[in-house]
Scaffold this motif. Structure first.
Motif, PDB file in Angstrom:
ATOM      1  N   TYR A  87     -18.928  25.454   7.888  1.00  0.00           N
ATOM      2  CA  TYR A  87     -19.293  25.537   6.507  1.00  0.00           C
ATOM      3  C   TYR A  87     -18.281  25.039   5.478  1.00  0.00           C
ATOM      4  CZ  TYR A  87     -22.460  29.061   9.096  1.00  0.00           C
ATOM      5  OH  TYR A  87     -23.385  29.463   9.642  1.00  0.00           O
ATOM      6  N   VAL A  88     -17.165  24.772   6.117  1.00  0.00           N
ATOM      7  CA  VAL A  88     -16.131  24.263   5.132  1.00  0.00           C
ATOM      8  C   VAL A  88     -15.373  23.251   5.537  1.00  0.00           C
ATOM      9  CG1 VAL A  88     -16.088  26.305   3.763  1.00  0.00           C
ATOM     10  CG2 VAL A  88     -14.165  25.890   5.496  1.00  0.00           C
ATOM     11  N   ALA A  89     -14.897  22.253   4.882  1.00  0.00           N
ATOM     12  CA  ALA A  89     -13.825  21.282   5.534  1.00  0.00           C
ATOM     13  C   ALA A  89     -12.606  21.692   4.713  1.00  0.00           C
ATOM     14  CB  ALA A  89     -14.227  19.996   5.017  1.00  0.00           C
ATOM     15  N   VAL A  90     -11.576  21.880   5.670  1.00  0.00           N
ATOM     16  CA  VAL A  90     -10.141  22.014   5.104  1.00  0.00           C
ATOM     17  C   VAL A  90      -9.209  20.895   5.159  1.00  0.00           C
ATOM     18  CG1 VAL A  90      -8.066  23.724   5.412  1.00  0.00           C
ATOM     19  CG2 VAL A  90     -10.301  24.758   5.786  1.00  0.00           C
ATOM     20  N   ARG A  91      -8.712  20.480   4.238  1.00  0.00           N
ATOM     21  CA  ARG A  91      -7.798  19.202   4.465  1.00  0.00           C
ATOM     22  C   ARG A  91      -6.430  19.469   3.118  1.00  0.00           C
ATOM     23  NH1 ARG A  91     -11.626  15.212   1.209  1.00  0.00           N
ATOM     24  NH2 ARG A  91     -10.051  15.770  -0.279  1.00  0.00           N
ATOM     25  N   ARG A  92      -5.501  18.519   3.811  1.00  0.00           N
ATOM     26  CA  ARG A  92      -4.346  18.672   3.077  1.00  0.00           C
ATOM     27  C   ARG A  92      -4.424  17.879   1.555  1.00  0.00           C
ATOM     28  NH1 ARG A  92       0.187  21.869   3.447  1.00  0.00           N
ATOM     29  NH2 ARG A  92      -0.211  22.829   5.695  1.00  0.00           N
ATOM     30  N   SER A  93      -4.096  18.196   0.579  1.00  0.00           N
ATOM     31  CA  SER A  93      -4.275  17.409  -0.592  1.00  0.00           C
ATOM     32  C   SER A  93      -3.271  16.558  -0.628  1.00  0.00           C
ATOM     33  CB  SER A  93      -3.934  18.587  -1.794  1.00  0.00           C
ATOM     34  OG  SER A  93      -3.744  17.509  -2.932  1.00  0.00           O
ATOM     35  N   ALA A  94      -3.955  15.308  -1.225  1.00  0.00           N
ATOM     36  CA  ALA A  94      -3.153  13.981  -1.126  1.00  0.00           C
ATOM     37  C   ALA A  94      -1.939  13.950  -2.223  1.00  0.00           C
ATOM     38  CB  ALA A  94      -4.116  12.774  -1.311  1.00  0.00           C
ATOM     39  N   LEU A  95      -2.416  14.706  -3.173  1.00  0.00           N
ATOM     40  CA  LEU A  95      -1.544  14.663  -4.440  1.00  0.00           C
ATOM     41  C   LEU A  95      -0.540  15.568  -4.273  1.00  0.00           C
ATOM     42  CD1 LEU A  95      -4.538  14.469  -6.553  1.00  0.00           C
ATOM     43  CD2 LEU A  95      -2.552  14.117  -7.885  1.00  0.00           C
ATOM     44  N   ASP A  96      -0.725  16.691  -3.833  1.00  0.00           N
ATOM     45  CA  ASP A  96       0.334  17.882  -3.472  1.00  0.00           C
ATOM     46  C   ASP A  96       0.166  18.131  -1.845  1.00  0.00           C
ATOM     47  OD1 ASP A  96       2.045  19.919  -3.200  1.00  0.00           O
ATOM     48  OD2 ASP A  96       1.641  20.671  -5.017  1.00  0.00           O
ATOM     49  N   LYS A  97       0.989  17.548  -1.189  1.00  0.00           N
ATOM     50  CA  LYS A  97       1.079  17.635  -0.041  1.00  0.00           C
ATOM     51  C   LYS A  97       1.424  19.409   0.718  1.00  0.00           C
ATOM     52  CE  LYS A  97       2.743  13.550   0.901  1.00  0.00           C
ATOM     53  NZ  LYS A  97       3.348  12.204   1.478  1.00  0.00           N
ATOM     54  N   ARG A  98       1.894  20.165  -0.225  1.00  0.00           N
ATOM     55  CA  ARG A  98       1.661  21.409   0.403  1.00  0.00           C
ATOM     56  C   ARG A  98       0.699  22.233   0.147  1.00  0.00           C
ATOM     57  NH1 ARG A  98       5.737  23.217  -4.368  1.00  0.00           N
ATOM     58  NH2 ARG A  98       4.014  22.013  -5.479  1.00  0.00           N
TER      59      ARG A  98
END
Lengths: 145, 145
Positions: A82-93
DNA sequence: ACAATTTATATCGGATGCGATATAATTACG
DNA sequence: CGTAATTATATCGCATCCGATATAAATTGT
């Protein structure tokens, strides 16, 4: 109020709040089971249906939960597709959660839940307004960190 | 209200109730930790402080919980020495819970909890009355089994 | 620049809370 | 009277929740 009275269950605000929350949860569970969602997963999806895409941090704020509670829950929602979870490129935290097509489709089926429960009229319309105002005051109060 | 609105978090009653209950729990936990009690153990002890001796069945009703939730909890309270748990002689299915001397002593220390929290004034006296009435209506309602 | 602090998640352990199911005792009833 | 239904707990497994702690990335202060 003396010490003895202070410890009476009937004089507590915490207790009926806790009991009502549990009771509501029990009422939702069978309905949500048909959607394959738990209650917390359901409210998480609600945020996604409104916003399509949120940071985990914003989700934590919106749901008044702690980040560690959401970490596992989001993985489960991801496994269900139902969702995709990914690290943000801008703020890798930071972690971004995005609604998938399957998540969007789930919304159509989820409508039946509030519809069914609204028909049970637990409170009058006026009482609901009152109740929500009180709950909101409690939620906004800064006594609970 | 259309289908879309129905699924907005802000239109739910369940959600703020759930969030407030969690928030209250978080506020209690550090205070209860000093007593060596969890929240549910605390409300269970409250019933015992009022009644001295109860059947597990009556505890289930008083706390709006399920029996299986209490079974383990009572064992823990027994290990801590605050209650004695024994099969009833009259009805051997039934379990009796009796407050011990240590349990009675705990009450003296427990008074500090409601005292501390009452000083935080989350709601006005009038709002508390209103809030408890609404909660009670919800608790008494027969929609949640 | 770079060390110290803050921020955003992740991991771990402990305590619920419940439904489903099992078990033992009591009650109902034909 | 003896079997069926009911009642009171107990067990098991799953899904939260949270505090404490760890880790990595960004921000601050000097």
């Amino acid at each position: 109020m003396d010490d003895h009275e202070m410890l009476l269950l009937s004089n507590q605000v915490c207790f009926p709040t806790y009991a009502v929350a549990n009771k509501i949860l029990r009422r939702y569970q069978p309905l949500l089971k048909e959607l394959g969602l738990t209650y917390t997963q359901y409210v998480t999806m609600m945020v996604l249906w409104e916003r399509e895409r949120v940071k985990e941090k914003d989700l934590v704020e919106a749901l008044y939960l702690k980040a560690n509670t959401l970490t596992d829950l989001l993985k489960k929602l991801e496994r269900k597709g139902y969702v995709a979870v990914r690290r943000s490129a801008l703020d890798k935290r930071s972690v971004e959660i995005v609604l998938t097509e399957a998540g969007r489709e789930l919304k159509e089926r989820a409508v039946s839940v509030p519809k069914t429960l609204a028909e049970e009229h637990w409170l009058t319309d006026e009482e609901i307004v009152q109740f929500k105002e009180l709950l909101n005051k409690l939620l906004k109060g800064d006594w609970g960190k």
